[in-house]
Scaffold this motif. Sequence first.
Motif, short mmCIF file in Angstrom:
data_model
loop_
_atom_site.label_atom_id
_atom_site.label_comp_id
_atom_site.label_asym_id
_atom_site.label_seq_id
_atom_site.Cartn_x
_atom_site.Cartn_y
_atom_site.Cartn_z
N ILE A 105 -64.41 19.23 -4.00
CA ILE A 105 -63.58 18.60 -5.03
C ILE A 105 -64.21 17.05 -4.92
O ILE A 105 -63.78 16.35 -4.29
CB ILE A 105 -62.37 18.45 -5.27
N ASN A 106 -65.35 16.82 -5.87
CA ASN A 106 -65.83 15.37 -6.03
C ASN A 106 -64.96 14.76 -6.87
O ASN A 106 -64.78 15.02 -7.97
CB ASN A 106 -67.42 15.50 -6.43
N LEU A 107 -64.53 13.52 -6.64
CA LEU A 107 -63.92 12.62 -7.34
C LEU A 107 -64.45 11.33 -7.45
O LEU A 107 -64.37 10.35 -6.48
CB LEU A 107 -62.28 12.38 -6.90
N MET A 108 -65.38 11.28 -8.43
CA MET A 108 -66.25 10.03 -8.45
C MET A 108 -65.67 8.78 -9.16
O MET A 108 -65.42 9.02 -10.63
CB MET A 108 -67.58 10.54 -9.00
N LEU A 109 -65.43 7.77 -8.48
CA LEU A 109 -64.52 6.85 -9.21
C LEU A 109 -65.47 5.73 -9.96
O LEU A 109 -66.24 5.18 -9.35
CB LEU A 109 -63.48 6.05 -8.07
N VAL A 110 -65.18 5.51 -11.26
CA VAL A 110 -65.70 4.25 -11.87
C VAL A 110 -65.14 3.17 -11.81
O VAL A 110 -63.79 3.05 -11.86
CB VAL A 110 -65.82 5.02 -13.41
N GLY A 111 -65.70 2.00 -11.65
CA GLY A 111 -65.43 0.68 -11.67
C GLY A 111 -64.82 0.23 -10.45
O GLY A 111 -63.99 -0.66 -10.42
N THR A 112 -65.39 0.69 -9.60
CA THR A 112 -64.73 0.08 -8.01
C THR A 112 -64.78 -1.51 -7.94
O THR A 112 -64.09 -2.18 -7.00
CB THR A 112 -65.38 0.91 -6.81
N ALA A 113 -65.87 -2.03 -8.44
CA ALA A 113 -65.98 -3.39 -8.35
C ALA A 113 -65.09 -4.24 -9.24
O ALA A 113 -65.38 -5.63 -9.12
CB ALA A 113 -67.61 -3.76 -8.36
N HIS A 114 -64.44 -3.62 -9.97
CA HIS A 114 -63.58 -4.43 -10.82
C HIS A 114 -62.32 -5.15 -10.44
O HIS A 114 -61.67 -4.09 -9.53
CB HIS A 114 -63.25 -3.50 -12.11
N ASP A 115 -62.23 -6.33 -10.31
CA ASP A 115 -61.03 -6.76 -9.61
C ASP A 115 -59.61 -6.49 -10.06
O ASP A 115 -58.69 -6.12 -9.14
CB ASP A 115 -61.22 -8.36 -9.73
N LYS A 116 -59.26 -6.19 -11.11
CA LYS A 116 -58.31 -5.69 -11.66
C LYS A 116 -58.09 -4.58 -12.69
O LYS A 116 -57.93 -4.39 -13.78
CB LYS A 116 -57.69 -7.00 -12.47
#
Length: 181
Positions: free
Chosen positions: A88-99
């Motif tokens: 199960i791949n759960l590829m997270l978008v926006g990891t570099a976004h502070d908030k």
Amino acid sequence: MDVGARLRMVRTRFGLSQRELAKRAGVTNGTISLIEQNRVSPSVSSLKKVLEGLPITLAEFFTFDAEPAQQRVFYQADELPNLGNEDINLMLVGTAHDKRDIAILRERYVPGADTGPDMLTHEGQEGGVVIRGSIEVTVGADSRVLGPGDAYYFDSKLPHRFRNVGDDICEVVSASSPPTF
């Protein structure tokens, strides 16, 4: 280098609580707390085990940009961290976004992949759209197999699980708020 402060910064950047990181890494949340407070100095193997919960390599941990020059807007497919596993791949978008106020995932389930026999529960709401393949979504006592174009949306406090019941890879784009990843 202040390993404790760096771990806290990286963990926060990935949007994880100490408890969530500990659960993912298979250690106690006390271990994470002690490392972040610099009350223990982890061995390389211990630090590597903790970082598997992010996921991030030792090299990336020590070179992770503490202060990005500019807020990220775009992410290449190979820049999305996999918070899942091989099935199960759960590829997270926006990891570099502070908030981050929302977790957006590109999910990929191999045939037979299952989030496990224990139903998941957490605060917030989540929804998604099946892009390819089929997925069985169980929420409470209700269960339905969804195909391409089908969608779901529910209160995440309700026990839920996902299972690829098809013969092909299933891809889903999902979102949850507040972010649990």
